[in-house]
Design a protein around this motif. Structure first.
Motif, PDB file in Angstrom:
ATOM      1  N   PRO A 117     -15.152 -29.980  -0.985  1.00 49.43           N
ATOM      2  CA  PRO A 117     -16.673 -29.563  -0.998  1.00 49.43           C
ATOM      3  C   PRO A 117     -17.365 -29.925  -1.815  1.00 49.43           C
ATOM      4  O   PRO A 117     -16.797 -29.650  -3.279  1.00 49.43           O
ATOM      5  CB  PRO A 117     -16.973 -28.288  -0.051  1.00 49.43           C
ATOM      6  N   ASN A 118     -18.487 -31.038  -1.920  1.00 46.80           N
ATOM      7  CA  ASN A 118     -19.278 -31.030  -2.995  1.00 46.80           C
ATOM      8  C   ASN A 118     -20.882 -30.145  -2.552  1.00 46.80           C
ATOM      9  O   ASN A 118     -20.932 -30.472  -1.508  1.00 46.80           O
ATOM     10  CB  ASN A 118     -19.651 -32.287  -3.404  1.00 46.80           C
ATOM     11  N   ILE A 119     -21.157 -28.965  -3.438  1.00 41.75           N
ATOM     12  CA  ILE A 119     -22.752 -28.769  -3.138  1.00 41.75           C
ATOM     13  C   ILE A 119     -24.144 -29.914  -3.406  1.00 41.75           C
ATOM     14  O   ILE A 119     -23.875 -30.379  -4.125  1.00 41.75           O
ATOM     15  CB  ILE A 119     -22.995 -27.500  -3.847  1.00 41.75           C
ATOM     16  N   GLU A 120     -24.670 -30.261  -2.464  1.00 43.70           N
ATOM     17  CA  GLU A 120     -25.041 -31.264  -2.569  1.00 43.70           C
ATOM     18  C   GLU A 120     -26.123 -30.574  -3.579  1.00 43.70           C
ATOM     19  O   GLU A 120     -26.941 -29.743  -3.924  1.00 43.70           O
ATOM     20  CB  GLU A 120     -26.183 -31.442  -0.969  1.00 43.70           C
ATOM     21  N   ASP A 121     -26.170 -32.413  -3.576  1.00 45.91           N
ATOM     22  CA  ASP A 121     -27.511 -32.598  -5.199  1.00 45.91           C
ATOM     23  C   ASP A 121     -28.968 -31.876  -4.933  1.00 45.91           C
ATOM     24  O   ASP A 121     -29.469 -33.766  -4.039  1.00 45.91           O
ATOM     25  CB  ASP A 121     -27.403 -33.688  -6.352  1.00 45.91           C
ATOM     26  N   ALA A 122     -29.551 -30.585  -4.622  1.00 46.93           N
ATOM     27  CA  ALA A 122     -30.602 -30.400  -4.306  1.00 46.93           C
ATOM     28  C   ALA A 122     -32.281 -30.592  -5.032  1.00 46.93           C
ATOM     29  O   ALA A 122     -31.366 -30.715  -6.649  1.00 46.93           O
ATOM     30  CB  ALA A 122     -31.405 -29.260  -3.605  1.00 46.93           C
ATOM     31  N   PRO A 183     -40.624 -11.754 -22.421  1.00 46.55           N
ATOM     32  CA  PRO A 183     -42.138 -13.038 -22.383  1.00 46.55           C
ATOM     33  C   PRO A 183     -40.352 -14.175 -22.964  1.00 46.55           C
ATOM     34  O   PRO A 183     -39.691 -14.033 -23.866  1.00 46.55           O
ATOM     35  CB  PRO A 183     -42.716 -12.819 -23.651  1.00 46.55           C
ATOM     36  N   VAL A 184     -41.178 -15.346 -22.298  1.00 47.37           N
ATOM     37  CA  VAL A 184     -39.877 -16.553 -22.846  1.00 47.37           C
ATOM     38  C   VAL A 184     -41.546 -17.473 -22.922  1.00 47.37           C
ATOM     39  O   VAL A 184     -42.519 -17.209 -22.550  1.00 47.37           O
ATOM     40  CB  VAL A 184     -38.766 -16.674 -21.618  1.00 47.37           C
ATOM     41  N   GLU A 185     -40.618 -18.505 -23.489  1.00 49.62           N
ATOM     42  CA  GLU A 185     -41.995 -19.511 -23.399  1.00 49.62           C
ATOM     43  C   GLU A 185     -41.255 -20.649 -21.759  1.00 49.62           C
ATOM     44  O   GLU A 185     -41.327 -21.757 -22.278  1.00 49.62           O
ATOM     45  CB  GLU A 185     -41.629 -20.316 -24.726  1.00 49.62           C
ATOM     46  N   VAL A 186     -42.456 -20.625 -20.562  1.00 53.82           N
ATOM     47  CA  VAL A 186     -42.461 -21.494 -20.233  1.00 53.82           C
ATOM     48  C   VAL A 186     -43.673 -21.318 -19.299  1.00 53.82           C
ATOM     49  O   VAL A 186     -43.933 -20.550 -19.840  1.00 53.82           O
ATOM     50  CB  VAL A 186     -41.271 -21.252 -18.882  1.00 53.82           C
ATOM     51  N   ALA A 187     -43.928 -22.952 -19.343  1.00 53.05           N
ATOM     52  CA  ALA A 187     -44.698 -22.472 -18.065  1.00 53.05           C
ATOM     53  C   ALA A 187     -44.730 -23.021 -16.879  1.00 53.05           C
ATOM     54  O   ALA A 187     -43.354 -24.272 -16.289  1.00 53.05           O
ATOM     55  CB  ALA A 187     -46.121 -24.054 -18.952  1.00 53.05           C
ATOM     56  N   VAL A 188     -45.309 -22.426 -15.511  1.00 53.40           N
ATOM     57  CA  VAL A 188     -45.448 -22.939 -14.659  1.00 53.40           C
ATOM     58  C   VAL A 188     -46.408 -22.918 -13.990  1.00 53.40           C
ATOM     59  O   VAL A 188     -47.213 -21.654 -14.405  1.00 53.40           O
ATOM     60  CB  VAL A 188     -44.682 -21.843 -13.880  1.00 53.40           C
ATOM     61  N   SER A 189     -46.958 -23.806 -12.617  1.00 58.47           N
ATOM     62  CA  SER A 189     -48.332 -23.813 -12.374  1.00 58.47           C
ATOM     63  C   SER A 189     -48.484 -22.625 -11.787  1.00 58.47           C
ATOM     64  O   SER A 189     -49.745 -22.047 -11.101  1.00 58.47           O
ATOM     65  CB  SER A 189     -48.114 -25.140 -11.245  1.00 58.47           C
ATOM     66  N   GLN A 190     -47.445 -22.465 -10.726  1.00 57.47           N
ATOM     67  CA  GLN A 190     -47.098 -20.786 -10.071  1.00 57.47           C
ATOM     68  C   GLN A 190     -46.303 -19.819  -9.824  1.00 57.47           C
ATOM     69  O   GLN A 190     -45.347 -20.647 -10.832  1.00 57.47           O
ATOM     70  CB  GLN A 190     -47.545 -21.810  -8.162  1.00 57.47           C
ATOM     71  N   SER A 191     -46.131 -19.164  -9.534  1.00 51.97           N
ATOM     72  CA  SER A 191     -45.469 -17.434 -10.259  1.00 51.97           C
ATOM     73  C   SER A 191     -44.010 -18.347  -9.454  1.00 51.97           C
ATOM     74  O   SER A 191     -44.324 -18.649  -7.615  1.00 51.97           O
ATOM     75  CB  SER A 191     -45.289 -16.481 -10.117  1.00 51.97           C
ATOM     76  N   GLN A 192     -42.650 -18.512  -9.392  1.00 50.64           N
ATOM     77  CA  GLN A 192     -42.277 -18.603  -9.101  1.00 50.64           C
ATOM     78  C   GLN A 192     -41.018 -17.223  -7.930  1.00 50.64           C
ATOM     79  O   GLN A 192     -40.296 -16.821  -9.471  1.00 50.64           O
ATOM     80  CB  GLN A 192     -40.372 -19.821  -8.952  1.00 50.64           C
ATOM     81  N   LYS A 193     -40.329 -16.986  -7.389  1.00 51.08           N
ATOM     82  CA  LYS A 193     -39.373 -16.143  -6.797  1.00 51.08           C
ATOM     83  C   LYS A 193     -38.242 -16.981  -5.922  1.00 51.08           C
ATOM     84  O   LYS A 193     -37.881 -17.329  -5.232  1.00 51.08           O
ATOM     85  CB  LYS A 193     -39.899 -15.315  -6.016  1.00 51.08           C
ATOM     86  N   LEU A 194     -37.192 -16.521  -7.024  1.00 50.92           N
ATOM     87  CA  LEU A 194     -35.983 -16.599  -6.252  1.00 50.92           C
ATOM     88  C   LEU A 194     -34.702 -15.312  -6.069  1.00 50.92           C
ATOM     89  O   LEU A 194     -34.443 -14.894  -7.048  1.00 50.92           O
ATOM     90  CB  LEU A 194     -34.657 -18.277  -7.175  1.00 50.92           C
ATOM     91  N   LEU A 217     -32.240 -23.859 -16.340  1.00 53.70           N
ATOM     92  CA  LEU A 217     -32.414 -23.648 -15.464  1.00 53.70           C
ATOM     93  C   LEU A 217     -33.291 -24.892 -14.697  1.00 53.70           C
ATOM     94  O   LEU A 217     -33.736 -25.313 -14.480  1.00 53.70           O
ATOM     95  CB  LEU A 217     -32.764 -22.841 -15.345  1.00 53.70           C
ATOM     96  N   THR A 218     -32.362 -25.637 -13.506  1.00 49.95           N
ATOM     97  CA  THR A 218     -33.724 -26.172 -12.631  1.00 49.95           C
ATOM     98  C   THR A 218     -33.357 -25.670 -11.396  1.00 49.95           C
ATOM     99  O   THR A 218     -32.351 -24.682 -10.790  1.00 49.95           O
ATOM    100  CB  THR A 218     -32.318 -27.320 -11.997  1.00 49.95           C
ATOM    101  N   LEU A 219     -34.497 -25.471 -10.648  1.00 44.86           N
ATOM    102  CA  LEU A 219     -34.870 -24.061  -9.702  1.00 44.86           C
ATOM    103  C   LEU A 219     -34.994 -25.860  -8.201  1.00 44.86           C
ATOM    104  O   LEU A 219     -36.024 -25.907  -8.397  1.00 44.86           O
ATOM    105  CB  LEU A 219     -36.010 -23.430  -9.731  1.00 44.86           C
ATOM    106  N   GLY A 220     -34.077 -25.510  -7.186  1.00 44.17           N
ATOM    107  CA  GLY A 220     -34.200 -26.070  -6.014  1.00 44.17           C
ATOM    108  C   GLY A 220     -35.092 -25.123  -4.783  1.00 44.17           C
ATOM    109  O   GLY A 220     -35.069 -24.308  -5.202  1.00 44.17           O
ATOM    110  N   SER A 221     -35.111 -25.723  -3.880  1.00 46.12           N
ATOM    111  CA  SER A 221     -35.494 -24.867  -2.582  1.00 46.12           C
ATOM    112  C   SER A 221     -34.686 -24.447  -2.266  1.00 46.12           C
ATOM    113  O   SER A 221     -34.503 -22.888  -1.449  1.00 46.12           O
ATOM    114  CB  SER A 221     -35.967 -25.804  -1.812  1.00 46.12           C
ATOM    115  N   THR A 222     -33.159 -24.261  -2.367  1.00 43.91           N
ATOM    116  CA  THR A 222     -31.960 -23.731  -2.101  1.00 43.91           C
ATOM    117  C   THR A 222     -30.825 -23.405  -2.787  1.00 43.91           C
ATOM    118  O   THR A 222     -30.076 -22.746  -2.322  1.00 43.91           O
ATOM    119  CB  THR A 222     -31.635 -24.557  -0.412  1.00 43.91           C
ATOM    120  N   HIS A 223     -31.117 -24.738  -4.181  1.00 43.49           N
ATOM    121  CA  HIS A 223     -30.120 -23.519  -4.676  1.00 43.49           C
ATOM    122  C   HIS A 223     -30.859 -23.366  -6.371  1.00 43.49           C
ATOM    123  O   HIS A 223     -31.576 -23.940  -6.337  1.00 43.49           O
ATOM    124  CB  HIS A 223     -29.585 -24.675  -5.163  1.00 43.49           C
TER     125      HIS A 223
END
Length: 367
Positions: A117-122, A183-194, A217-223
């Motif tokens: 099985p291959n975890i689909e590329d979200a 603290p880390v040097e990242v810029a996000v438009s809105q806070s993300q929770k996973l 890190l690559t953040l997807g909706s399901t992965h």
């Protein structure tokens, strides 16, 4: 498929990838590792349908590119048992994988690559890069508080929250809560929770070291996917709503004591020996500059310890599960610990004196 590789070059990625593979599987192919050879690159993939790990290494010689799936544990055990610096020759012959090294020869069963099985590329909605050491610290400071098999499935994992220039991890099993922010040097438009499942967190932690090298890190909706050096790690996310941890953190405590962390941990560990094995409760009696720790069990055995602390508030008695307190004192890396209490029915807040990047909440027990 036919190639040669040194034992050491194969063993490190194989050991990490085999860690993802479960022994008892619903699908036989899931107990196998997928080996793919292209150019001089050898990639190894293991998955349990929730977590996938791909490790890459370089072959010393490739006679024929290709792919095969072989039993992960058996291949790892064979490689481990071969002498150091061995050269391993692996080939697929008549639908079986044949491994030769020196005078040894092993024939392993294979299963069709198409079944793997291959975890689909979200689609990754967001990419960011953080130092490996920072992410490892955040995970290690909080992972002990994750639930193991709670019916509230969203507790069987860790909340990773990304805000602009801040990375936070939170874990709770309903009885205690651990939170760490850096603290880390990242810029996000809105806070993300996973919410990353427990197994995913533990496997990701094994890939990280204390360096400042980046992990992307690559953040997807399901992965969530992480790239570190020669490894690509993918984990499904838990679909659920994590508790509002800000509401759990007690803010009104007026009784503050400061103790030597190592000494307090030893005292609690000794007292725990005579606590009730099922409930692990200890009673803390707080008085001026002294903390008395008591435990007893159904056999009428008792333990009592006194430890000097900095405290000049009113006297108070409160009960806790001693294991939860010892866990916190084990992950804190500072010399002294600050414990803030309000009353016998409210949670304790543990942190380093003056507050550090981590804080811990432990609910009291009625004893």
């Amino acid at each position: 498929m036919k190639f040669s590789i040194s034992r050491e070059a194969l063993l490190r990625p194989l050991t990490l990838v085999a860690g993802v593979v479960e022994r008892r599987q619903t699908l036989p192919v899931l107990s196998n590792v997928l080996i793919q050879v292209e150019g001089d690159q050898v990639s190894l993939t293991g998955t349990d349908l929730e977590v996938e790990l791909i490790g890459r290494t370089v072959a010393s010689q490739v006679d024929q590119p290709g792919a095969a799936t072989v039993p992960a544990r058996k291949l790892m055990d064979i490689c481990k048992s071969l002498p150091d610096q061995s050269e391993i020759h692996l080939a697929v012959e008549d639908g079986r994988a044949v491994l030769r090294s020196g005078r040894s020869r092993f024939t392993l069963s294979t299963l069709p690559v198409a079944e793997f099985p291959n975890i689909e590329d979200a689609d990754g909605s967001q990419e960011l890069s953080v130092p490996r050491g920072t992410l490892k610290h955040l995970i290690e400071a909080t992972s002990f508080a994750m639930a193991q098999q709670d019916v509230r499935y969203y507790l069987n994992g860790m909340l990773i929250e990304i805000q602009s220039n801040l990375l936070r991890t939170v874990a709770t099993d309903g009885h205690r809560l651990a939170m760490c922010s850096r603290p880390v040097e990242v810029a996000v438009s809105q806070s993300q929770k996973l919410i990353v499942p427990r197994k995913g967190i533990l496997e990701l932690s094994r890939l990280l070291d204390d360096s400042d090298e980046p992990v992307s890190l690559t953040l997807g909706s399901t992965h969530v996917r992480a790239h570190t050096g020669d490894f690509t790690f993918t984990s499904k996310l838990i679909d659920g709503k994590f508790p509002d941890y800000e509401r759990v953190v007690p803010r009104n405590g007026d009784k503050v004591l400061i103790a030597e962390r190592a000494e307090l941990r030893q005292v609690l560990s000794r007292t725990a020996i005579l606590s009730n094995e099922k409930y692990r409760g200890v009673r803390l009696y707080l008085e001026e500059n002294n903390l008395k720790v008591m435990a007893n069990n159904p056999e009428q055995e008792e333990a009592e310890e006194n430890v000097a602390v900095e405290y000049n508030g009113t006297a108070m008695e409160v009960g806790f599960n001693v294991g939860y307190l010892v866990d916190v004192l084990s992950v804190l890396s500072v010399d002294r610990v600050q414990v803030t209490l309000a009353d016998p029915n409210s949670s304790a807040l543990l942190e380093e004196p003056g507050g550090g990047d981590a804080l811990y909440v432990v609910m009291p027990m009625r004893l």
